[in-house]
Structures are given as structure tokens and as C-alpha cells.
Design an enzyme around this catalytic site. Sequence first.
Site, PDB file in Angstrom:
ATOM      1  N   HIS A   1      -5.675   3.617  -1.429  1.00  0.00           N
ATOM      2  CA  HIS A   1      -7.011   3.918  -0.906  1.00  0.00           C
ATOM      3  C   HIS A   1      -7.415   5.285  -1.442  1.00  0.00           C
ATOM      4  CE1 HIS A   1      -9.709   4.073   2.976  1.00  0.00           C
ATOM      5  NE2 HIS A   1     -10.357   4.469   1.901  1.00  0.00           N
TER       6      HIS A   1
ATOM      7  N   THR B   1      -8.189   3.319   8.490  1.00  0.00           N
ATOM      8  CA  THR B   1      -9.398   2.484   8.534  1.00  0.00           C
ATOM      9  C   THR B   1      -9.520   1.880   9.932  1.00  0.00           C
ATOM     10  OG1 THR B   1      -8.928   1.951   6.239  1.00  0.00           O
ATOM     11  CG2 THR B   1     -10.610   0.632   7.331  1.00  0.00           C
TER      12      THR B   1
ATOM     13  N   GLU C   1      -8.709   0.451  -2.533  1.00  0.00           N
ATOM     14  CA  GLU C   1      -9.610   0.461  -1.375  1.00  0.00           C
ATOM     15  C   GLU C   1     -10.504   1.685  -1.502  1.00  0.00           C
ATOM     16  OE1 GLU C   1      -7.073   0.769   1.984  1.00  0.00           O
ATOM     17  OE2 GLU C   1      -6.163  -1.181   1.664  1.00  0.00           O
TER      18      GLU C   1
ATOM     19  N   HIS D   1      -3.641  -4.802   7.812  1.00  0.00           N
ATOM     20  CA  HIS D   1      -3.759  -3.666   8.717  1.00  0.00           C
ATOM     21  C   HIS D   1      -2.866  -3.850   9.939  1.00  0.00           C
ATOM     22  CE1 HIS D   1      -5.302   0.013  10.512  1.00  0.00           C
ATOM     23  NE2 HIS D   1      -5.560   0.313   9.268  1.00  0.00           N
TER      24      HIS D   1
ATOM     25  N   ARG E   1      -7.222  12.805   0.835  1.00  0.00           N
ATOM     26  CA  ARG E   1      -6.129  13.306   1.684  1.00  0.00           C
ATOM     27  C   ARG E   1      -4.760  12.835   1.200  1.00  0.00           C
ATOM     28  NH1 ARG E   1      -7.139   9.950   7.220  1.00  0.00           N
ATOM     29  NH2 ARG E   1      -9.252  10.715   6.932  1.00  0.00           N
TER      30      ARG E   1
ATOM     31  N   ASN F   1       0.853  -1.192   0.000  1.00  0.00           N
ATOM     32  CA  ASN F   1       0.000   0.000   0.000  1.00  0.00           C
ATOM     33  C   ASN F   1       0.892   1.247   0.000  1.00  0.00           C
ATOM     34  OD1 ASN F   1      -1.422   2.293   1.048  1.00  0.00           O
ATOM     35  ND2 ASN F   1      -3.077   0.936   1.661  1.00  0.00           N
TER      36      ASN F   1
ATOM     37  N   HIS G   1       1.003   6.386   1.625  1.00  0.00           N
ATOM     38  CA  HIS G   1       1.761   7.396   2.363  1.00  0.00           C
ATOM     39  C   HIS G   1       2.850   8.085   1.543  1.00  0.00           C
ATOM     40  CE1 HIS G   1      -0.796   6.854   5.573  1.00  0.00           C
ATOM     41  NE2 HIS G   1      -0.311   5.708   6.029  1.00  0.00           N
TER      42      HIS G   1
ATOM     43  N   GLU H   1     -10.904  -9.566   2.828  1.00  0.00           N
ATOM     44  CA  GLU H   1      -9.656  -9.206   3.508  1.00  0.00           C
ATOM     45  C   GLU H   1      -9.960  -9.129   4.998  1.00  0.00           C
ATOM     46  OE1 GLU H   1      -7.446  -5.786   2.068  1.00  0.00           O
ATOM     47  OE2 GLU H   1      -6.432  -5.573   4.004  1.00  0.00           O
TER      48      GLU H   1
ATOM     49  N   ARG I   1      -9.609   7.980  -0.986  1.00  0.00           N
ATOM     50  CA  ARG I   1     -10.543   8.449   0.052  1.00  0.00           C
ATOM     51  C   ARG I   1     -11.444   9.557  -0.475  1.00  0.00           C
ATOM     52  NH1 ARG I   1     -10.300   7.569   5.438  1.00  0.00           N
ATOM     53  NH2 ARG I   1      -8.802   6.010   6.089  1.00  0.00           N
TER      54      ARG I   1
HETATM   55  N1  PXP Z   1      -5.906  -3.134   4.483  1.00  0.00           N
HETATM   56  C1  PXP Z   1      -6.823  -2.138   4.526  1.00  0.00           C
HETATM   57  C2  PXP Z   1      -8.242  -2.455   4.206  1.00  0.00           C
HETATM   58  C3  PXP Z   1      -6.452  -0.830   4.884  1.00  0.00           C
HETATM   59  O1  PXP Z   1      -7.371   0.134   4.930  1.00  0.00           O
HETATM   60  C4  PXP Z   1      -5.090  -0.569   5.148  1.00  0.00           C
HETATM   61  C5  PXP Z   1      -4.662   0.826   5.485  1.00  0.00           C
HETATM   62  O2  PXP Z   1      -4.867   1.672   4.401  1.00  0.00           O
HETATM   63  C6  PXP Z   1      -4.176  -1.634   5.069  1.00  0.00           C
HETATM   64  C7  PXP Z   1      -4.618  -2.908   4.751  1.00  0.00           C
HETATM   65  C8  PXP Z   1      -2.714  -1.435   5.347  1.00  0.00           C
HETATM   66  O3  PXP Z   1      -2.554  -1.121   6.682  1.00  0.00           O
HETATM   67  P1  PXP Z   1      -1.122  -0.637   7.211  1.00  0.00           P
HETATM   68  O4  PXP Z   1      -0.861   0.694   6.571  1.00  0.00           O
HETATM   69  O5  PXP Z   1      -1.328  -0.554   8.694  1.00  0.00           O
HETATM   70  O6  PXP Z   1      -0.130  -1.668   6.807  1.00  0.00           O
END
Ligand code: PXP
Length: 238
Positions: A43, A101, A70, A191, A49, A7, A10, A151, A45
Site C-alpha cells: 500500500h 484501511t 493499494e 483484511h 508511513r 501484503n 509491515h 476485493e 500511502r
Molecule cells: N486488503 C486491503 C485493501 C488492505 O488495505 C489491507 C491492509 O493493508 C489488507 C487487505 C490486508 O489486511 P491485513 O493486514 O489485516 O491482513
Amino acid sequence: MIRLGVNIDHIATVREARKGEEPDPVQAAFLAELGGADGITVHLRSDRRHISERDVELLKKTIKVPLNVEMAATNEMKGIMLSILPYQITLVPERADEITTEGGLDLIINQSFLRDYIKELEVSNINISVFIDPDKEQIKAAHKIGVSRIEINTTKFSETENTEELKKELAHLKEIVRYAKRLGLTVFAGHGLNYRNILLFRELDDIEEVNIGHSIIARSLFTGIEEAVRQMKTLLNG
Ligand code: PXP
């Protein structure tokens, strides 16, 4: 082998700190692929952001691995995704003032709405996954709604520090994954996973893919993205 979805939200968070052009998520995705990412996740949003619509369009056009987006189940997002057509959409709950999330979707309360919403996306051959808490009732509801991918939210596992509690949570996750597999679902997880807890997590080898963002991007500040992804891949699969 558990696949690694990276992901890259960031990267865009840093870009948006100055509302400029760098760092570029497309470049990050390219380097993540070189490091062995099996998929790229963003994601989109409602408040934009970090990731923008344009990022999603460019990623769809440039990356070679599957793109997983996402998003909240809104009409706006549906319209955007029906024009971009990513490989996969993961439906997540979204609250405007949340930092990240906060939990899984409640598929029981939102069953009929989500069934219709998902059908409209599936006609365009987009694969749909739903982010849910590790709860048998939610898995049953996913099966009933007709999604084939879920997921599992690993926040509780990630935040548990006590060793005994962690063992219990891991056993619970194993049972949940087994249950979902028996129903024929493809299981992903994510997550809060990081370079420490992933070592325990790889016992859950029935999981097809994990999605990891924050810890990989944090490490990449010191190692570069390619290397941060490579290190996570090595930990994930030994
Ligand atoms: N899975 C989902 C559904 C999420 O919303 C996120 C965060 O955007 C992640 C996985 C990844 O989480 P992390 O950034 O804590 O690794």
C-alpha cells in the site's frame, strides 16, 4: 484453489521505525515468493508511513509474481503508477490518521469520478480492483462503473467472535461472492484474515485470491517469512 497475495507493508513499517535500510521489502518479497506467495501487495500511502515509491519501483523490477499496489484515488498516485505500471492497482479509501484501511470505497457516491479515474489507468493496461464492503449495492456500482475486479472487505468476518454471528457473516459473504460472480466480476478478499479464521474462510472457494498482511508478517518474526507464507498457503488450500 484460492491464491494468496502477501501484503509486505509491515516490513517497511519496521524499517521506517529507524528510517534506515533494513528490513528490506524486496528481500521479504523474494522470501514470500519462495514460500509460495502467488502475489505481492503493498500500500503506497500518501503519507509514506511504510512503503515508498522506490520500494514499488524495485518490487516491480524484481518479483516474478504479480504486484498489486493499494492506493487512494489521487492525482499524485495516478502519476506515480502510470510511470511504474504495476500489474494491478487496488483502489482503497484512505484517511490520514487511520491505523489501517477502515472500510470499503463508496462506489455509489464516487461513481463518476472513479469511472474517469479508472479509465485513465486502464489505457496503460493496469488491472484495476476496488476494495468494497460486502454490500450488493456496492457490487452493482462496481459493475456499473465497469471494473472487472473487486476485493471484498472481510473486516466484519474477521472481527466477529460469536459462532452464530460468524456463521451468518460467512453465509452473507457466500451470497455476496455468488452475486458478484453472476455479474462476471473476479472476486478477491482481505483484511484481518489470520491463521485461525482462514480455516472457515476457505469455504468461500469462489474467491480467486485473498490478501493477507499483518498476521503473516507477525508470524514471520518467529518463523521467517518463507515459512509463515508456506503455513498460510497450506491452511488456505488444505
Ligand atoms: N486488503 C486491503 C485493501 C488492505 O488495505 C489491507 C491492509 O493493508 C489488507 C487487505 C490486508 O489486511 P491485513 O493486514 O489485516 O491482513
